[in-house]
Design a protein around this motif. Structure first.
Motif, PDB file in Angstrom:
ATOM      1  N   PRO A  66      38.081 -69.472  38.413  1.00 35.12           N
ATOM      2  CA  PRO A  66      37.581 -70.763  38.909  1.00 35.12           C
ATOM      3  C   PRO A  66      36.122 -71.029  38.554  1.00 35.12           C
ATOM      4  CG  PRO A  66      37.790 -69.182  40.705  1.00 35.12           C
ATOM      5  CD  PRO A  66      38.457 -68.570  39.519  1.00 35.12           C
ATOM      6  N   MET A  67      35.346 -69.997  38.265  1.00 36.47           N
ATOM      7  CA  MET A  67      33.954 -70.172  37.863  1.00 36.47           C
ATOM      8  C   MET A  67      33.791 -70.056  36.354  1.00 36.47           C
ATOM      9  SD  MET A  67      32.747 -70.829  40.735  1.00 36.47           S
ATOM     10  CE  MET A  67      31.045 -70.993  40.235  1.00 36.47           C
ATOM     11  N   GLY A  68      34.912 -70.045  35.638  1.00 38.13           N
ATOM     12  CA  GLY A  68      34.848 -69.863  34.198  1.00 38.13           C
ATOM     13  C   GLY A  68      34.750 -68.391  33.840  1.00 38.13           C
ATOM     14  N   ILE A  69      34.385 -68.116  32.605  1.00 31.94           N
ATOM     15  CA  ILE A  69      34.363 -66.742  32.116  1.00 31.94           C
ATOM     16  C   ILE A  69      33.021 -66.441  31.462  1.00 31.94           C
ATOM     17  CG2 ILE A  69      35.422 -65.095  30.519  1.00 31.94           C
ATOM     18  CD1 ILE A  69      38.019 -66.687  30.760  1.00 31.94           C
ATOM     19  N   THR A  70      32.357 -65.393  31.945  1.00 29.51           N
ATOM     20  CA  THR A  70      31.175 -64.845  31.288  1.00 29.51           C
ATOM     21  C   THR A  70      31.631 -63.618  30.512  1.00 29.51           C
ATOM     22  OG1 THR A  70      29.750 -65.580  33.102  1.00 29.51           O
ATOM     23  CG2 THR A  70      28.848 -63.929  31.597  1.00 29.51           C
ATOM     24  N   THR A  71      31.420 -63.612  29.209  1.00 31.41           N
ATOM     25  CA  THR A  71      31.924 -62.532  28.362  1.00 31.41           C
ATOM     26  C   THR A  71      30.797 -61.597  27.975  1.00 31.41           C
ATOM     27  OG1 THR A  71      33.533 -64.101  27.456  1.00 31.41           O
ATOM     28  CG2 THR A  71      33.280 -61.995  26.310  1.00 31.41           C
ATOM     29  N   GLU A  72      30.967 -60.315  28.264  1.00 27.80           N
ATOM     30  CA  GLU A  72      29.973 -59.310  27.901  1.00 27.80           C
ATOM     31  C   GLU A  72      30.584 -58.306  26.931  1.00 27.80           C
ATOM     32  OE1 GLU A  72      28.416 -57.464  31.391  1.00 27.80           O
ATOM     33  OE2 GLU A  72      27.301 -59.249  32.028  1.00 27.80           O
ATOM     34  N   ILE A  73      29.866 -58.044  25.855  1.00 35.16           N
ATOM     35  CA  ILE A  73      30.302 -57.023  24.894  1.00 35.16           C
ATOM     36  C   ILE A  73      29.063 -56.205  24.499  1.00 35.16           C
ATOM     37  CG2 ILE A  73      32.227 -58.394  24.039  1.00 35.16           C
ATOM     38  CD1 ILE A  73      29.260 -58.018  21.754  1.00 35.16           C
ATOM     39  N   THR A  74      29.296 -55.060  23.868  1.00 36.64           N
ATOM     40  CA  THR A  74      28.184 -54.254  23.363  1.00 36.64           C
ATOM     41  C   THR A  74      28.348 -54.043  21.866  1.00 36.64           C
ATOM     42  OG1 THR A  74      29.327 -52.183  23.912  1.00 36.64           O
ATOM     43  CG2 THR A  74      27.764 -53.063  25.545  1.00 36.64           C
ATOM     44  N   LEU A  75      27.214 -53.863  21.203  1.00 37.17           N
ATOM     45  CA  LEU A  75      27.187 -53.649  19.762  1.00 37.17           C
ATOM     46  C   LEU A  75      26.225 -52.516  19.456  1.00 37.17           C
ATOM     47  CD1 LEU A  75      27.976 -54.798  16.887  1.00 37.17           C
ATOM     48  CD2 LEU A  75      25.805 -56.048  16.990  1.00 37.17           C
ATOM     49  N   ASP A  76      26.705 -51.499  18.752  1.00 31.88           N
ATOM     50  CA  ASP A  76      25.847 -50.403  18.312  1.00 31.88           C
ATOM     51  C   ASP A  76      25.121 -50.808  17.040  1.00 31.88           C
ATOM     52  OD1 ASP A  76      26.607 -48.731  20.418  1.00 31.88           O
ATOM     53  OD2 ASP A  76      28.271 -47.860  19.290  1.00 31.88           O
ATOM     54  N   VAL A  77      23.814 -50.573  17.036  1.00 32.34           N
ATOM     55  CA  VAL A  77      22.987 -50.933  15.880  1.00 32.34           C
ATOM     56  C   VAL A  77      22.182 -49.708  15.452  1.00 32.34           C
ATOM     57  CG1 VAL A  77      21.380 -52.641  14.936  1.00 32.34           C
ATOM     58  CG2 VAL A  77      22.806 -53.238  16.895  1.00 32.34           C
TER      59      VAL A  77
END
Length: 238
Positions: A66-77
């Motif tokens: 109902p509040m939408g979607i916050t998408t979190e991902i990680t990236l190795d650099v």
């Protein structure tokens, strides 16, 4: 909404297309179900089931987001170098139709997560042509500034590290050396314009806001911050 239409309770859903002036068609009184609504939810991709109760059209099942979607991902650099552009599908590619519709927030979040799993921080941002900005020693953000009448941007140009020309309607960011090791070719006609940005080696968290309820990536009259980026861990000791 027309005055002769019953009130509509979406129960947390947002219909595709995203609009509030939907037309309601009600069956005769002996049939409590509503016809004429064939849109899917712009957030969860479900087809809501509508029922007429006490003069109000209700969606039976609530939206899972109902509040939408916050998408979190990680990236190795590990290389300390980021390739920043709109389209890295020459190396990193997934099936955009494998899950929920890509026209929905859930479908876009699934693609973002699938791309991250193979080494690319991807984010749908519409035709916004945003920039990558430095926000601190090891933090950054992707945003489209608002320009005043003199074409002066609301965000400092001195902190702009890369411009992203969004022909794909997205940004794509990866470790530069990982991209090359997997077949990426600098200067390739398939790649288009890109920037290589030096950052501290480590693991970075990307927090994408475009799926959050109320976020409008097509609102060109405001400053839009699409993604926050921060280093959350250094490289592990060898």
């Amino acid at each position: 909404m027309s005055s002769d239409q019953p009130p509509l309770n979406l129960n947390g859903h947002a219909l595709l297309p995203k609009r509030s002036d939907v037309m309601i068609f009600v069956e005769p009184d002996e049939d409590p179900f509503v016809t004429g609504l064939h849109w899917r939810c712009a957030t969860c991709d479900e087809s809501p089931r509508f029922v007429l109760r006490d003069g109000t059209v209700d969606v039976q099942e609530p939206c899972a987001y109902p509040m939408g979607i916050t998408t979190e991902i990680t990236l190795d650099v590990p290389s300390g170098k980021l390739i920043v552009t709109d389209d890295l599908r020459d190396v990193y590619n997934v099936d955009f139709d494998a899950g929920a519709s890509y026209n929905t927030d859930l479908g876009q979040a699934q693609v973002v997560q699938a791309m991250a799993a193979i080494g690319c921080a991807f984010g749908p941002v519409g035709d916004s042509s945003p920039n990558l900005y430095r926000d601190g020693e090891n933090s950054y953000f992707i945003a489209s500034p608002l320009y005043d009448d003199n074409d002066v941007p609301s965000l400092p140009e001195s902190k702009c590290l890369a411009e992203i020309f969004t022909e794909l309607r997205a940004y794509s960011i990866a470790d530069f050396e990982d991209w090359k090791a997997k077949g990426g070719t600098p200067g390739s006609k398939l790649l288009g314009e890109y920037t290589v940005v030096d950052v501290a080696p480590g693991t970075y968290k990307f927090t994408l806001h475009v799926g959050e309820r109320g976020f409008d990536k097509f609102d060109f009259d405001t400053e839009r911050v699409f993604t926050h980026i921060e280093r959350v861990a250094p490289l592990p000791s060898s």
